[in-house]
Write an enzyme that holds these catalytic residues in place. Structure first.
Site, PDB file in Angstrom:
ATOM      1  N   ASP A 265     -16.952   4.218 -15.905  1.00 21.62           N
ATOM      2  CA  ASP A 265     -16.084   4.806 -14.895  1.00 21.62           C
ATOM      3  C   ASP A 265     -14.679   4.363 -15.290  1.00 21.62           C
ATOM      4  O   ASP A 265     -14.504   3.417 -16.053  1.00 21.62           O
ATOM      5  CB  ASP A 265     -16.469   4.298 -13.490  1.00 21.62           C
ATOM      6  CG  ASP A 265     -15.888   5.215 -12.421  1.00 21.62           C
ATOM      7  OD1 ASP A 265     -16.415   5.233 -11.304  1.00 21.62           O
ATOM      8  OD2 ASP A 265     -14.919   5.935 -12.735  1.00 21.62           O
TER       9      ASP A 265
HETATM   10  C1  GLC Z   1     -13.024   7.823 -10.685  1.00 23.50           C
HETATM   11  C2  GLC Z   1     -14.441   8.051 -10.178  1.00 23.50           C
HETATM   12  C3  GLC Z   1     -15.295   8.831 -11.133  1.00 23.50           C
HETATM   13  C4  GLC Z   1     -14.421   9.833 -11.849  1.00 23.50           C
HETATM   14  C5  GLC Z   1     -13.491   9.038 -12.741  1.00 23.50           C
HETATM   15  C6  GLC Z   1     -12.462   9.944 -13.429  1.00 23.50           C
HETATM   16  O1  GLC Z   1     -12.581   6.540 -10.341  1.00 23.50           O
HETATM   17  O2  GLC Z   1     -15.149   6.889  -9.750  1.00 23.50           O
HETATM   18  O3  GLC Z   1     -16.339   9.466 -10.389  1.00 23.50           O
HETATM   19  O4  GLC Z   1     -15.204  10.726 -12.620  1.00 23.50           O
HETATM   20  O5  GLC Z   1     -12.824   8.002 -12.069  1.00 23.50           O
HETATM   21  O6  GLC Z   1     -11.642  10.514 -12.472  1.00 23.50           O
END
Ligand code: GLC
Length: 733
Positions: A265
């Site tokens: 993430d």
């Molecule tokens: C965010 C989310 C994730 C997302 C990523 C990119 O913090 O937790 O679900 O795909 O970062 O935006």
């Protein structure tokens, strides 16, 4: 002679071609199997090029191998539609004018359809849009289990039951990936709240882990063949999930034989050695120096960038470690950007709108319908009052990373006006959530009392009231990065409903949310509809269902407790939710959702799997093909289902299993099969579903494996977890 010349020329040409073909490197030869292409590409790469594959080069892209003509990987959110283009090195949007997408319903709505065919149609449509926008990874779907109604991101997930989520996630993944776009199932794992999401250390039993929180991910990998998976921000038993030895090396890559790439993430990596050795493949979104500040364009400072290269050069980490990562990233590239015959995708077309509308219509859940309040056909009433800010507010934007810039969005009010006619619809805002999308509970600039007064006036003069409220993806109201602060409807909606009831009792409550809410007015109103965040076609879907053009068939993918304290995660003090800011203990263990309500005999407000129709269904007695089964067999379950009403409809029938005399605690019953059955008025069908005996197992913590104990099991057919129709006992040898 001429023929001879021609033959010779063809031979020469064929020879040249073969030669050229043999001249072309294997990794560029589309006719070669992927694994050969991966190995050939790997053999040509330098150490630096291998390390480059393992981390971001920008906010949403990671390196390819320019020297070899191997493309970089472009990623995009989200689970409900393709997010607008983001800038190279910030969260800001890039200001493109070609990236307004179709917004599909939130995944809670997809789960509520209980229809895997809807899931496949959804995946194909969103996959076509991701492909058209030239994305190689779509950062979705999310399948974290609904453990508490406080979780800000429940709207992005598929409810409280691991079996429902396991069945519904697979066709979505296949639909996306048939476009040559990788799905990225997330957030692996135990990201069941937003409070302290970046570090909260989740502690739970192996049974809860394997029986409740992993199954949907396991199905995504073993059945969906998902090509990438996203690690979650939180910790599991003391290790960050983006580089967690148990989750990634043992369970994902050994037990489940996952051959794709693990992506963090954004900002989920915290340590080079752990990232190197504990199964992470692509690091995204890190703060470049690993501390709170962030150097610009510092992608070479990422944990899996220069620090990783240094460890490899010093021999502290064997080259085989980076080779495994590079293989997985190359395999992802050969499955997407470099796959032969890659489709071209489509963007914002009538088919996509139709899919968005169909999923929405099939996912809307009719919760209460006294005296057949609904359907309200066109012409039944002359004066329809539509009250509530959610009747006009955008629900496709906000909520965090799943936010969308849409080509269009039909609001509930738009839908009602186009369905019933402008002259029959009067709107009054009733309540306001504040001036901006991201207001942080600031009191609205609008005067609440004047809004209520105006709404009551409108209601008084109407034949019927459609109250459109719920949550709205503002911060703390179904949004990433924060959990809800309480279980009630915000912005004074309960008070407004009471005020309206004093002047007009002919009112329907239409809730737009991704979470359960408390309903103090539940006995006073004749009709309640749960309509989710429905995307671009929301207003049309709601109007079609409420007017009777579509017969609702959605069922709840999670329980609605009467009060928050009835919920399992809220029954063991703060340490069980949200934790003590460092640790959290899932003390309810395997008794999540209806498993808790059934076993503790607590009646929920509305039960998992519950939903009404404009028609009625009669269930026949459940039967099985045999009475005794071996552990590797399948139980053939069947029963009749009759549409006993006057309109065609669809019913999501459910089959639950229980083991009355188990050696361990087991939930009162667990969903083990379901099917959406479409029946004409008066039609009867024999419904057949399979229950694999191996799916009756529990996770045995003694020998770390799944166990089906010999003895009696009971199978029940049901219209919901609270409406069992009949049961049958079987023996397992
Ligand atoms: C965010 C989310 C994730 C997302 C990523 C990119 O913090 O937790 O679900 O795909 O970062 O935006």
């Amino acid at each position: 002679m001429k023929k001879l010349k021609t033959a010779l020329f063809c031979l020469l040409l064929a020879g040249l071609q073969t030669n050229a073909q043999s001249m072309k490197p294997i990794y560029l030869d589309n006719s070669q199997p992927i694994e050969r292409r991966v190995e050939d590409a790997l053999s040509r790469m330098t150490l630096e090029e291998k390390v480059a594959l393992c981390h971001a080069q920008s906010k949403f892209s990671s390196h390819g191998v320019p020297r070899l003509g191997i493309p970089e990987i472009w990623m995009s959110d989200g689970p409900h539609g393709v997010r607008e283009e983001i800038q190279w090195d910030s969260w800001g949007n890039a200001g493109f004018t070609n990236d307004s997408c179709t917004a599909y319903p939130a995944l809670t709505c997809l789960a509520a359809t209980f229809n895997p065919e809807m899931s496949h149609a959804y995946g194909v449509a969103i996959g076509e849009e991701a492909r058209y926008r030239r994305k190689d990874i779509l950062l979705g779907p999310g399948v974290n289990i609904y453990r508490t109604p406080m979780n800000g991101r429940n709207f992005e997930y598929m409810g409280e039951d691991p079996y429902l989520a396991s069945v519904m996630v697979v066709p979505y993944i296949k639909g996306v990936q048939q476009n040559g776009v990788a799905a990225c199932v997330k957030h692996f794992a135990l990201n069941n709240q937003e409070e302290w999401r970046g570090h909260i250390n989740v502690n739970l039993s192996d049974r809860a882990l394997y029986e409740i929180y992993l199954p949907a991910f396991k199905a995504a990998v073993e059945e969906g063949k998902v090509w990438s998976i996203m690690g979650s921000y939180n910790q599991l038993r003391g290790q960050h999930c983006c580089h967690n030895d148990l989750l990634l090396n043992k369970i994902l890559k050994t037990d489940w034989q996952f051959d794709g790439a693990v992506v963090t993430d954004w900002g989920g990596a915290y340590d080079t050695k752990q990232a190197a050795l504990n199964g992470l493949d692509i690091e995204m979104g890190s703060y470049t120096n690993g501390l709170s500040s962030k150097a610009k364009f510092g992608y070479e400072d990422y944990y899996l960038a220069k620090p990783f290269l240094d460890l490899l050069k010093k021999g502290e980490v064997p080259v085989s470690v980076v080779d495994d990562k590079a293989r997985r990233v190359l395999r992802l590239i050969f499955r997407t950007a470099m796959t032969p015959n890659r489709p071209y995708g489509r963007f914002v077309c009538e088919d996509h709108s139709a899919t968005a509308r169909k999923v929405a219509e099939e996912g809307i859940v009719l919760l209460k319908n006294d005296k057949q309040f609904f359907p309200v056909p066109v012409g039944k009433y002359q004066r329809i009052a539509v009250i509530g800010e959610n009747a006009t507010r955008s629900v496709t934007e906000g909520g965090g990373s799943s936010t969308l810039k849409v080509k269009y969005e039909v609001s509930p009010l738009d839908g009602f006006i186009s369905k019933y006619g402008k002259e029959h619809v009067t709107y009054s805002m009733g309540y306001a959530s504040g001036p901006s999308l991201y207001d942080r509970e600031e009191p609205s600039k609008l005067n609440a009392d004047s809004l209520i007064k105006a709404a009551v006036e409108t209601a008084k003069n109407a034949d019927v009231v459609y109250f459109v409220g719920g949550l709205n993806k503002n911060h703390f109201q179904d949004a990433e990065g924060g959990d809800r602060k309480n279980y009630s409807l915000p912005y004074g909606q309960d008070k407004l409903i009471d005020a309206i009831l004093k002047v007009n009792k002919n009112i329907a409550i239409i809730l737009i949310s991704g979470n359960a809410v408390s309903m103090p007015w539940v006995k006073d109103v004749p009709a309640i509809v749960q309509t989710w965040y429905l995307g671009s076609e929301g207003g049309n879907a709601i109007a079609n269902v409420l007017s009777g053009a579509v017969n609702p068939s959605g069922k709840l993918p999670f329980s609605f407790p009467k009060k928050l304290e009835d919920n399992a995660a809220h029954s063991f003090g703060k340490i069980a939710y949200p934790g003590d800011s460092i640790n959290e203990y899932y003390k309810e263990d395997i008794l999540v959702g209806y498993r808790w309500f059934d076993t503790k005999k607590i009646a929920p407000q509305f039960a998992f799997g519950y939903g009404l129709s404009y028609t009625t269904f009669e269930y026949g007695k459940i039967t099985t093909d045999k009475t005794t089964y071996k552990a590797d067999e399948t139980v053939k379950v069947s029963f009749t289902l009759k549409n006993t009403g006057k309109v065609d409809g669809a019913e999501a029938v459910q089959v639950y299993a229980s083991q009355p005399k188990a050696s361990v605690i087991r939930p009162a019953k667990e969903l083990k099969a379901f099917k959406k059955v479409f029946l004409k008025a008066g039609e009867t069908q024999t419904v057949s579903v399979d229950v694999k005996v191996k799916d009756l197992a529990f996770y045995n913590e003694k020998n770390m494996s799944w166990t089906v104990e010999p003895g009696e099991f009971v199978l029940r057919n049901a219209a919901s977890s609270a409406e069992v129709k009949s049961s049958v006992a079987i023996q397992v040898k």
